[in-house]
Design an enzyme around this catalytic site. Structure first.
Site, PDB file in Angstrom:
ATOM      1  N   ASN A  98       0.817  -1.225   0.000  1.00  0.00           N
ATOM      2  CA  ASN A  98       0.000   0.000   0.000  1.00  0.00           C
ATOM      3  C   ASN A  98       0.845   1.268   0.000  1.00  0.00           C
ATOM      4  O   ASN A  98       0.593   2.199   0.751  1.00  0.00           O
ATOM      5  CB  ASN A  98      -0.952  -0.004   1.193  1.00  0.00           C
ATOM      6  CG  ASN A  98      -0.227  -0.069   2.527  1.00  0.00           C
ATOM      7  OD1 ASN A  98       0.880  -0.590   2.599  1.00  0.00           O
ATOM      8  ND2 ASN A  98      -0.828   0.455   3.563  1.00  0.00           N
ATOM      9  N   HIS A 183      -5.938  -9.236   5.910  1.00  0.00           N
ATOM     10  CA  HIS A 183      -6.317  -8.423   7.076  1.00  0.00           C
ATOM     11  C   HIS A 183      -7.797  -8.705   7.281  1.00  0.00           C
ATOM     12  O   HIS A 183      -8.613  -8.376   6.412  1.00  0.00           O
ATOM     13  CB  HIS A 183      -6.065  -6.939   6.766  1.00  0.00           C
ATOM     14  CG  HIS A 183      -6.742  -5.981   7.709  1.00  0.00           C
ATOM     15  ND1 HIS A 183      -6.119  -5.492   8.834  1.00  0.00           N
ATOM     16  CD2 HIS A 183      -7.979  -5.429   7.709  1.00  0.00           C
ATOM     17  CE1 HIS A 183      -6.949  -4.673   9.465  1.00  0.00           C
ATOM     18  NE2 HIS A 183      -8.088  -4.608   8.808  1.00  0.00           N
ATOM     19  N   HIS A 236      -2.047 -10.005  11.671  1.00  0.00           N
ATOM     20  CA  HIS A 236      -2.329  -9.410  12.997  1.00  0.00           C
ATOM     21  C   HIS A 236      -3.657  -9.852  13.608  1.00  0.00           C
ATOM     22  O   HIS A 236      -4.538  -9.042  13.855  1.00  0.00           O
ATOM     23  CB  HIS A 236      -2.151  -7.889  13.019  1.00  0.00           C
ATOM     24  CG  HIS A 236      -2.781  -7.091  11.913  1.00  0.00           C
ATOM     25  ND1 HIS A 236      -2.291  -5.871  11.528  1.00  0.00           N
ATOM     26  CD2 HIS A 236      -3.861  -7.317  11.136  1.00  0.00           C
ATOM     27  CE1 HIS A 236      -3.045  -5.391  10.562  1.00  0.00           C
ATOM     28  NE2 HIS A 236      -3.998  -6.242  10.312  1.00  0.00           N
ATOM     29  N   ASP A 309       4.113  -4.883  12.626  1.00  0.00           N
ATOM     30  CA  ASP A 309       2.975  -4.082  12.166  1.00  0.00           C
ATOM     31  C   ASP A 309       3.362  -2.603  12.145  1.00  0.00           C
ATOM     32  O   ASP A 309       2.600  -1.725  12.552  1.00  0.00           O
ATOM     33  CB  ASP A 309       1.767  -4.306  13.070  1.00  0.00           C
ATOM     34  CG  ASP A 309       0.454  -4.191  12.305  1.00  0.00           C
ATOM     35  OD1 ASP A 309       0.503  -3.847  11.108  1.00  0.00           O
ATOM     36  OD2 ASP A 309      -0.600  -4.445  12.906  1.00  0.00           O
TER      37      ASP A 309
END
Lengths: 428, 296
Positions: A98, A183, A236, A309
């Site tokens: 991203n 995610h 995560h 993260d």
């Protein structure tokens, strides 16, 4: 001839189940020998590093890093990121796609990897965008990106909502044996969510994101994994229900893995109580029960890895009321110490800590590192697990300095980091 | 806030409400109060303005329309700019929870929260308590039902804290879709049926339901909402014989309350709430002004 010999090192190598005092020989950037006991006398040209019983382990492999470069170099450029990685003991890491522009094209991967290799230091890997422009609708050129070195495919910080798109991604990625990194959050359920839904969100008047938004996507995707055989990785993970789902899927033998990040086993939603925007993360900090479930998952092997993260966040985007402030925080400087806190807390062994920080993520991404077995790439860290320090964003090596752990005392310092047998960091 | 502090503010508000003499206090003489409103408001803003003037202070109103906010200035930049002009008290309304707290960390002026998102509206709860106390004489032991859009209501949260602290028995009544998570942990009992929820209640406090929440989202329609959760004479008969009706305003007549009930002079405290708003805010402003003088 051995180039470097580390002697009197407390070796931790999960790949060989080694935990004891020994020595490691490195030649031409590769581990030549690793074992317990006293080292034989080395030739006079060998550089001897006496570890004096401090620890030696394979370097950290960080599965989830957001790079500000390209597109937001003012927040963090490759130079700063690579240095922060080395200082944090991270010898290899994988960047999300991203960036600006988005990494949904093979040439972007070439370009970023090439620029990183010119800098030297830690090894940078890249996930290709799973969908074009990360829009979640059309599959990107997974095969071409894999040829250029993509270690997996991710939709960045958003979840792939469309079940058909996800089915096809898993199916297509299975041909090239790369994981699809998801995610997991159902977008319709979290709509305007500002924090985890519960008593705390009610008291604070913040809009809640329900924890079930995670497991709903995980459960759906697991059905698609059964259908396609694709490799699936939950990024995560943060909820008990999600962890239970992964545990069952693993027992069933599905090709499923998961990582979490230090905030999810260190903090809970109560940290939001002062509206401190450093606590605004994605996924949000969860309940105490979820936090305990994350620790259980790390201890019993349900959760394979801990990643930083790491998100370079604009300070201005955090200087706002909690609701509209940007989620995310710096993580690479604190990854090691916070994960080692699980060892100090008696939750996991030191071998397991290095496994989740190094061997497991290297295995999931199928990249060198994570092991001291002779023939492995000499990615090595030297560390002292008991040495204390206090987390202060201003002292971070990363240019990104917003941390949810500001002021927190931790234990564990990296003394030196070697990549390919070359020293890329030494504590001054 | 402790019961002692709340009672002190209520006592002072009571004194302000009992007199129309402008000489009762000039605590805000030579002091400037800035009303910084990021959301539209008539009654709260006017109420603060009037309270300031009655205490001899000067007041400056800043509303979002036509302000630098629309030019992209952040909340903190606006606050810093205002701070440089040295106001004594900043009254803030903002659509984000925690906004007043954030401002208070960055300005020298004392900050009053005039409503922050879904979080709190403390002076509304204070004026509600003042209204009840003046009419009934006490709050402790009263059975108070708060009915309507609890999830999105800062008034509900502040009243749960304040009326609960003062010893009222609190009930929340709303459709399950407008019930915030784990709200039963806040010392209240929860009902999804209006007639059961207001049974034997001494006070029935209705909350505003925004029309966009009745278009098949949180509730199916306005008609259905009024049918099950709107207050009318028939449903009100379930409450205690002398039950009183409150509403923080602005009302949606025919949605959460019918006009006959809202305008019932015997039972409705709605106009008295507005009146008490000025007195309660005078008490807050005065307390802060005295605090400012003692620290400077």
């Amino acid at each position: 001839m051995t180039d470097i010999q580390f002697i009197n090192a407390h070796i931790i190598d999960p790949s060989q189940n080694l935990d004891g005092i020994g020595y490691v020989d490195v030649q031409n950037g590769v581990i030549k020998y690793c074992g317990l006991g006293d080292a034989p006398k080395a030739s006079k040209d060998t550089k001897i590093i006496d570890c004096a019983h401090s620890y030696l382990a394979p370097g950290l492999v960080d599965m989830r890093v957001q790079s500000g470069d390209p597109g937001a170099e003012h927040l963090e450029d490759l130079n700063s990121l690579l240095y922060a990685a080395a200082a944090g003991g991270v010898t290899a890491f994988a960047c999300l796609p991203n960036t600006q522009p988005i990494i949904d094209d093979a040439s972007m991967i070439d370009s970023l990897c090439l620029r990183a290799s010119r800098q030297g230091g830690s090894q940078l890997y890249v996930y290709g965008a799973a969908t074009k422009g990360l829009a979640g609708t059309e599959m990107a050129e997974l095969g071409l990106m894999a040829e250029s070195g993509a270690v997996g495919f991710s939709n960045g910080i958003t979840s792939i909502q469309d079940a058909l798109v996800m089915r096809r991604l898993l199916s297509y990625a299975s041909m090239i044996d790369k994981p699809v990194i998801q995610h997991c959050e159902d977008a319709s359920l979290i709509a305007d969510g500002e924090m985890n839904e519960g008593e705390t969100s009610t008291r604070l008047g913040l809009i809640g994101s329900p924890a079930v938004a995670e497991v709903i996507i995980i459960d759906r995707d697991l059905h698609l994994v059964r259908l396609t055989g694709g490799r699936y990785h939950v990024a995560h993970i943060s909820t008990r229900a999600g962890i239970d789902a992964v545990r069952k899927a693993k027992a069933e033998g599905l090709p499923v893995t998961a990582d979490t990040a230090p905030p999810y086993f260190t903090l809970n939603e109560l940290a939001v109580s002062t509206y401190d925007t450093a606590m605004k993360l994605s996924p949000p900090l969860r309940s105490e029960d979820d936090r305990l479930a994350v620790i259980e998952g790390l201890a019993d092997g349900t959760i394979d890895a801990v990643s930083s993260d790491h998100v370079p966040v604009d300070g201005d985007a955090k200087m706002q009321p909690f609701g509209p402030s940007q989620p995310g925080a710096s993580g690479i400087d604190t990854l090691f110490a916070l994960t080692i806190s699980l060892v100090h807390g008696g939750h996991i062994s030191m071998i397991r800590a290095i496994d989740i920080l190094s061997l497991s993520p290297a295995t999931i991404l199928d990249v060198p590192g994570g092991s001291l077995v002779p023939g492995s790439q000499a990615d090595i860290i030297l560390f002292r697990p008991d040495t204390g320090w206090i987390v202060k964003g201003v002292n971070f090596t990363s240019a990104s300095r917003i941390t949810p752990f500001e002021g927190q005392p931790v234990q564990g310092v990296i003394d030196a980091t070697y990549v390919d047998g070359k020293e890329v960091f030494r504590r001054g | 806030m402790s019961p002692l502090l709340i009672r002190a503010l209520l006592d002072r508000g009571d004194a302000f409400a009992s007199t129309s003499q402008s000489s009762i206090s000039s605590a805000l003489k030579d002091k400037t109060v800035v009303n910084l409103f990021y959301e539209n408001s008539t009654r709260t803003r006017v109420s603060f303005e009037l309270a300031t003037k009655r205490l001899g202070g000067s007041v400056l109103n800043i509303s979002v329309a036509g302000s630098s906010v629309k030019k992209g200035e952040t909340l903190l930049d606006t606050a810093t700019t205002l701070n440089a002009m040295h106001p004594d008290i900043l009254v803030v309304r903002h659509n984000c929870a925690g906004a007043a707290k954030l401002l208070s960390q960055h300005v020298d002026a004392a900050v009053i929260n005039a409503g922050d998102g879904r979080h709190e509206h403390p002076t509304q709860a204070l004026l509600d308590a003042l209204t009840i106390r003046r009419r009934v004489g006490h709050i402790e032991g009263l059975r108070i039902a708060i009915c309507g859009d609890i999830a999105n209501s800062r008034v509900a949260r502040s009243n749960i804290h304040l009326l609960g602290t003062l010893g009222a028995e609190l009930r929340l009544v709303c459709p399950a879709t407008l019930l915030p998570a784990a709200v039963d942990q806040m010392g209240v009992s929860v009902f999804t049926d209006l007639e059961t929820g207001i049974k034997d209640a001494d006070i029935v406090m209705m909350l505003r339901l925004q029309t966009e929440r009745m278009a098949g989202t949180e509730t199916p329609s306005q008609r259905e909402y009024f049918n099950f959760f709107g207050l009318d004479k028939a449903k009100l008969e379930r409450s205690a014989p002398n039950a009183l009706i409150m509403h923080p305003g602005p009302m949606n007549r025919g949605v959460e309350i019918d006009s006959a009930t809202a305008d019932d002079v015997e039972k409705s405290l709605i106009r008295m709430q507005v009146e008490m708003g000025v007195a309660a805010r005078m008490a807050c402003l005065e307390a802060l002004a005295l605090g400012l003088d003692s620290t400077s």
